[in-house]
Structure formats: C-alpha cells, structure tokens
Write an enzyme that holds these catalytic residues in place. Structure first.
Site, PDB file in Angstrom:
ATOM      1  N   GLY A  47     -19.718  96.413 -51.146  1.00  0.00           N
ATOM      2  CA  GLY A  47     -18.765  96.377 -52.266  1.00  0.00           C
ATOM      3  C   GLY A  47     -19.022  97.504 -53.244  1.00  0.00           C
ATOM      4  CG  ASP A  67     -26.440  89.692 -46.918  1.00  0.00           C
ATOM      5  OD1 ASP A  67     -27.360  88.878 -47.102  1.00  0.00           O
ATOM      6  OD2 ASP A  67     -25.489  89.839 -47.705  1.00  0.00           O
TER       7      ASP A  67
END
EC number: 2.7.1.11
Length: 780
Positions: A120, A166
């Site tokens: 993001g 992640d």
C-alpha cells in the site's frame, strides 16, 4: 577500476539530499535498513533526513523531518519495529496532502525518497512521483516556492524497499521482517509442542499474513504440522473428513499431539472464511480430542530482528542509496528486492501489477495460478508440504530400492530436519530407507538400521545430530564400507554434513576404481556452521550459528554500552572460513571482523585501534571486534586483546570472549529447518531418478561423474554439481572454496563502521523485469 573511480563513490551524493521513511505496518529489520541508508548516504556525501511517522510526517513537515547524523542511528540494529515511527496516513491519499508533502521536500532540497513499507505504501508514493511536476507547478503558481527551487527539484527519485512480515509482495523472495516473524512463530510452536505432548492435545494456531499464506506455510514445514490452511490453496470440499482422518492416523501411529496452522485469511473453495474456532469445534465434535486455539497476533511483529533480516535490511539499504544516486528523470521507480542471495532492482509497477494479479486470481478462484504468481520460493514450499503432509505413509516395509542416509562432520542445527525429509520422502516413493549412525565409521562397522515413518517423528525442530556424526573419512575403511553396501543392499547414499562429507564423497569416487560396490549414486547435502562446502552458497546450520553469535553480541554490546569506553574482542568458529565472522559483523554492527580470506597486517590492527580511539570521542563509547578462529596463526585472539589493551590504555579497556561450541548447538532457526527440509526432498527425488537410470541387469552400476554430486544453493537455484568438477574450485589445505560470494559484502561492513574505504560502485544490481525473471525460474 581506477582509484579515481573508487574515490568517486565518496563524492557521488555531494549537493543532493535524501529522505528515508517507514510506512504501513512495522516489521523487524526496518531499523537495520534505515541505519544502512543513513550511513551509506553520509558516506557518499548526501544529506540524509529522517521522516518521522511515515507519510503523515511528510505531509506535516516541521519537526517530523529532521537531518540524520552518523550517531543518530547507533544501537538501532538490534531493535524491533521502527525507531522513526510509522503511521497510516489518509492525508497523503488526497492531492492536497501530497501538495504539502512536495512543499516540505522542496524547501529542504530533498529530491530522493527511500520508502520502506508494504504494498500500500509503495503505490501511494508512485502516484506522488508521477504527479511531482504538476505539484511543483502549483506550488510555484501559489508563490510557495521560487523558480530556482522549482528548477533544483525538477524531478523526484523514489526507491522502495519492502518491509512486511507477510512476505506478500511479488518480485522478492523475502521481504524485510518475514524471517523474524517466523522466528517468533516457531519459538511459540516449539513451546506449545511440549505442553501439547504432556496432555495429548490438539492445538490450532492462527498466524498473521492477511491474504498471503507464506507465514503459515513455512511454519507448517518448520514444525512438521499435521495440516495447514492457506488462502492460496483452499482445501477440497470434503476437507473436514480428510483432516479428521489425518489427525486420527497420526495419533494411531503413536503421536501425542496434533498441530494445525491456520493463516488469518484462510478460505474454503467458495471463498467462505475458515476460522480457528470452526476447526476447533470440528475436531472436538468428530474426534473428541482436547483442542485449544492460540491466536498469535502482534507477537509476530515484535522482538529482536533475526540475523537474516538485519543483513537483508543492510544490503537492501545500501542498494537503495546506489539506485537513488544513479537515478535520472527517465529511471522508473524501482523496488530493491532479493532473488536467491542476489540483490535485484525491479520496476515498481510490474511488481504491483503481479501482486494485484494474485489477488485477482484468488478472487476468480484460479488458485493454481495464484500459487505460481507468488513465485518460485512459495511454489517449492507448497510442493514439499504436500509431499510430507498430505500423503498417506506407506504401511508395508521393504520397497523398490534401498537408500541410506548419514551425517558426517561436526553437528549442525538442521541436520535432523534434512534426515526426516529424506527418510519420509524416500518412503513415500516406495523405497526402503536405512539410517547410518556415526558417519562413515558407522557405515564401516555396520551401525545401520531401517527407518520407518515414525522413526523421524518430531525431528524437524531438534538441534544437533540424532544419528550421531563423526569426522572420520572413508578412505581407510573402503573395504568394510563396500562389504556393508553389499550386505545391506544399499543402492544410493545421502550424505548430510560439512567439508568432511564433501571430501568423503571425493574418496568414494576415487574408491570406485578399486571397489565396484561403490558404484552407486550419492549426494552430499552441505550442513555445517562454517558454510565452507564448495558448490553451495549456503549450508544447513550456518543461519542458526549466525543467530547465536548475534544474540551474544547484542548482550555484549549492551554490557559495553553500560560500562562505557569498552571494546570487546569476540572469537567465532568457522575454521579458515570467515563467513560467520563477516555476516555476524554485519548483523551485530561490529567495528571490524578479521578473517583468513582477507589477509591483515599489524598496520591494519593499528588502524582499527586508532579508529576506536576516535570513536570513543563520540557519543558511542563502545567497540565490538570479531575474529575468525583461524584468521591468522600469530595474530591470535590473545594477541589482539593484548594489543588493544596496551594501545587503548587510558582511552578504553578491552575484554575478550571465545564463543566456542555454543555456535553448534540450539534448536534450528526457521530458515535452517525449511532449507534442510527442501534440500532433503530435492536430494531424494534426484536419488530416485539416478537409481532408475543406473539400474542394469538386475543391479545398480553408476560410475559417471554426475552420479556423485553436491546439492547446493547457487545464487537463485538449487543445483547438483559433480564432486569431481568442484575439485578445482577447492582450497583443500584450508578447507574452503576458492571463490566465496559473501566477500563482496565486506565493504558494506567497513562503511557501516565508518571506515574511509574505496568503494567499487560497479558491482551493483541492474534493473530486471519481473516477467522475464519469472519465465527464467520456471525450470528451477
């Protein structure tokens, strides 16, 4: 490269400024990256600014954007999270916010931006870059900047580093923070295992990862879990039946516990979430097992960064500064990422596009494609997991062929994981698998037994060598070894060990001339803390040793910081190989690391002492020096300690610490467990193929050079190389390969320790394309 070109590196950044910020969720290793960006930036003549609180700080300006100094990043390396703060920022999504951010940068003369964050954060900054010219026009029109400032800041360079636990960003094998998150998870699973065994419990563990199953998948491989649920590959419609049968079979074989790993984004084939509570209720209802749920949560983001993340962060930080310095108005925004053990630059928008493609493939239920798009590393992990966890263990003994597995050399963490993987995949392929105790000595004495599925149960997380290992070479016992190969009908040999395993392989090759029985395929899997086996960039066990050294160095630095004006000299293992000393030096922030591969003189020692004398005048009043155990037979640890003590009199005092055999012990790290499991699987698959190839007239006869190989990690792939071909690449006297990839990281260690050195700027990553990269990986 001429001296002038070398010297240029120190002036490359003069007159330029760079800002570094961390954005999105925090990840361990971000501080190591920030430290490297600041120090290499200052080394090249750049002015470096911290942007506190991510994009919010960029928008707010003022005290949020501060110039960094060399000392301001001291003692950051071992800290988790991000020291400069991170925040999710709504303002930056609006043009008005980006206009304010541009104004803050232009006023400080900053035209280079290094962003460390998740996907993001990266897309937001690319919008900022593409709008830069228009934003400047508006600022000039409103009279907020002058025409001169507009000209000076005509274009903005941005380089991205992916910091996310992640590992969900396509284009890099590992994101900064993933390895440390795995450390936290595996520590918890190991702790839970003991309580689960005591009470015969089933544990359902939920791990982070949003819509990416990497953490869950690697955890399941690293702890031998019974089942894993990941979003990229939802289970079949009748998964409840399969899961319960699997758990029941495991208990029937004598296991006292079951471990189920669930990714937080796990779904079924219809896209419906599968929760930890659903699984718990299912197991309790159908099997009646005592079942507990543990949601790991933000523990995974915390704690000290692993050695891998510190080195990755430092390397990526250096590469980011170089990419910014070489940037032009036409250079696309790039992501500095890792491929194998190589730093690469990839165009940002290609990476973002592939990451979006994964989400799209999952939304459209094209799950096989989603796994492929995740990249080679993810696919390999998934294939090995399926082999080990979703196949019914063979019931009958005996089998097609007989393969023996053994450990040779000194113990290394991860050896047991490699043995487990070799044994179980051998059994799945229908082979009879024998284990040999005490290396070649045990093979000569007949210390051999057959291994079944349960024989290696729970071995993945155990350190040392459960089979027993010795340094004895086969040469003197070739006759007895040949006799036992015939007696036990051994048709293939998997040798897991260090330099002795490699030398033993060469002696077996040589012995084929004398003994036909030795004409069987064999493969050497490098496993040694020294990382000195020719044919492989990494050895099983080296990562665990590195983390052990790092933890000790952190504690020692803390002690030195409290005492003030103290220098510690630490001796590491490795024989003549300086891998541990160099990498630990990089990961622990050492002032110097003495190794055999880089000869040093008394003058070099004197320069280091003078450097430490200067350091004591700053706010950082402590020193850390690493010495490889065999770096020089005369400049011993005692000699260096005495020299430092004498020369530092009245300025600093010295202490020494020989770490010794603690470096060989401890439970293996997630990297070593995973690497060992994959190496064992790859070696066993190769072995099955070679045995079939060599089967003639009812017996195995393999005498070609490629029937005796070392399986090694080379840059971006696992490759098999004949031991005879590696002979020319080996320095047998000092038991090291003649060429070692990690030596090129030595200048980084020196720059980060504030040495004025000549930096070769020609050796850097070039811009690659993710599509080309992926098509090239298909064969791996």
């Amino acid at each position: 490269m001429t001296h002038e070109e070398h010297h240029e590196a120190k002036t490359l950044g003069i007159g330029k400024a760079i800002a570094v910020l961390t954005s999105g969720g925090d990840a361990q290793g971000m501080n190591a990256t920030v430290r490297a960006v600041v120090r290499v930036g200052i080394f090249t003549g750049l002015r470096v600014f911290f942007v506190h609180e991510g994009y919010q700080g960029l928008v707010d300006g003022g005290e949020h954007i501060r110039e960094a100094t060399w000392e301001s990043v001291s003692m950051m390396l071992q800290l988790g999270g991000t020291v400069i703060g991170s925040a999710r920022c709504k303002d930056f999504r609006e043009r008005e916010g980006r206009l304010r951010a541009a104004h803050n940068l232009v006023k400080r003369g900053i035209t280079n931006l290094c962003v460390i964050g998740g996907d993001g954060s990266l897309t937001g900054a690319d919008t900022f870059r593409s709008e830069w010219s228009d934003l400047l026009n508006d600022l000039q029109k409103d009279g907020k900047i002058t025409a001169e400032e507009r000209t000076k800041s005509s274009y903005l360079n941005i380089v991205f580093l992916v910091g996310s636990i992640d590992n969900d960003f396509c284009g890099t094998d590992m994101t900064i923070g993933t390895d440390s998150a795995l450390h936290r998870i595996v520590e918890i699973v190991d702790a839970i295992t003991t309580t689960a065994q005591s009470h015969q419990r089933t544990f359902v563990l939920e791990v982070m990862g949003r819509h990416c199953g990497y953490l869950a998948l690697v955890t399941s491989l690293s702890c031998g879990a019974d089942w894993v649920f990941i979003p990229e590959c939802p289970p079949d419609d009748d998964w409840e039946e399969h899961l319960c049968r699997r758990l029941s079979e495991t208990r029937t074989r004598g296991s006292r516990l079951n471990i189920i790993i669930v990714a937080e984004g796990a779904i079924d084939k219809n896209g419906k979430p599968i929760t930890s509570e659903d699984i718990k209720n299912l197991v309790v209802k159908r099997l009646g097992y005592d079942t507990r749920v543990t949601v790991l949560g933000h523990v995974q983001r915390g704690g000290t960064p692993s050695a891998f993340d510190r080195i990755l962060g430092s390397r990526m930080g250096v590469e980011a500064v170089m990419a910014l310095l070489e940037g032009t108005p036409d250079t696309p925004a790039c992501v500095v990422s890792l491929s194998g053990n190589t730093a690469v630059r990839l165009p940002l928008m290609e990476c973002v596009q592939v990451t979006k493609d994964v989400t799209k493939a999952m939304d459209e239920k094209r799950f096989d494609e989603a796994i492929k798009l995740r990249g080679r590393s993810f696919m390999n992990n998934w294939e090995v997991y399926k082999l080990l966890a979703h196949v019914r263990p063979p019931v009958s003994k005996g089998g097609l062929h007989t393969v023996a597995v053994m450990n040779v050399g000194a113990p290394a963490a991860g050896m047991n994981a490699a043995v487990r993987s070799t044994v179980r995949i051998g059994l799945i392929q229908g082979n009879r698998v024998l284990v040999v105790h005490d290396g070649f000595e045990g093979l000569a004495k007949g210390q051999i037994e057959e291994a079944g599925w349960s024989y290696v149960g729970g071995w993945t997380g155990q350190g040392g060598s459960k089979l027993g290992t010795k340094r004895t070479l086969p040469k003197k016992n070739l006759e007895q070894i040949s006799a036992n190969i015939t007696k036990y009908n051994i048709q293939g040999l998997v040798i897991i060990g260090g330099f002795e395993a490699y030398t033993g392989g060469l002696e077996l090759m040589e012995g084929r001339k004398q003994f036909d029985e030795l004409c069987i395929p064999f493969v050497v899997i490098p496993a040694t803390v020294s990382n000195n086996v020719p044919g492989s960039d990494f050895s099983i066990g080296a990562d665990t040793a590195l983390n052990t050294i790092c933890t000790t160095c952190d504690r020692i630095k803390q002690s030195a910081a409290g005492t003030k004006r103290r220098v510690f000299i630490i001796e590491t293992m490795g024989g003549y190989c300086g891998y541990l000393a160099t990498m630990a030096g990089l990961a622990a922030g050492a002032d110097a690391a003495y190794i055999f591969e880089e000869p040093f003189t008394i003058r070099d020692l004197q320069v280091n002492v003078e450097h430490l004398v200067q350091k004591m005048k700053t706010t950082v009043k402590r020193g850390l020096v690493l010495r490889n155990e065999k770096c020089n037979e005369n400049y011993t640890t005692d000699f260096i300690f005495n020299l430092y003590s004498e020369e530092g009199k009245g300025i600093f005092d010295s202490r020494k610490n020989v770490l010794g055999h603690m470096q060989q012990g401890g439970n293996p790290t997630p990297f070593d467990r995973n690497f060992a499991t994959k190496m064992g699987a790859k070696a066993t698959n190769w072995m099955s193929g070679k045995i079939k190839e060599s089967y003639r007239n009812g017996r195995i006869f393999a005498n070609t050079p490629d029937s005796g190989c070392v399986l090694g990690m080379r840059k971006r792939a696992l490759v098999f190389q004949p031991v005879t071909e590696l002979k020319d690449q080996t320095d047998f006297e000092h038991r090291i390969p003649k060429e070692q990839w990690w030596l090129k990281l030595r200048p980084i260690l020196k720059i980060l320790a504030k040495y004025e050195i000549d930096l070769d700027t020609s050796d850097h990553a070039h811009l690659e394309h993710i599509s080309r990269k992926r098509s090239g990986e298909a064969a791996v």
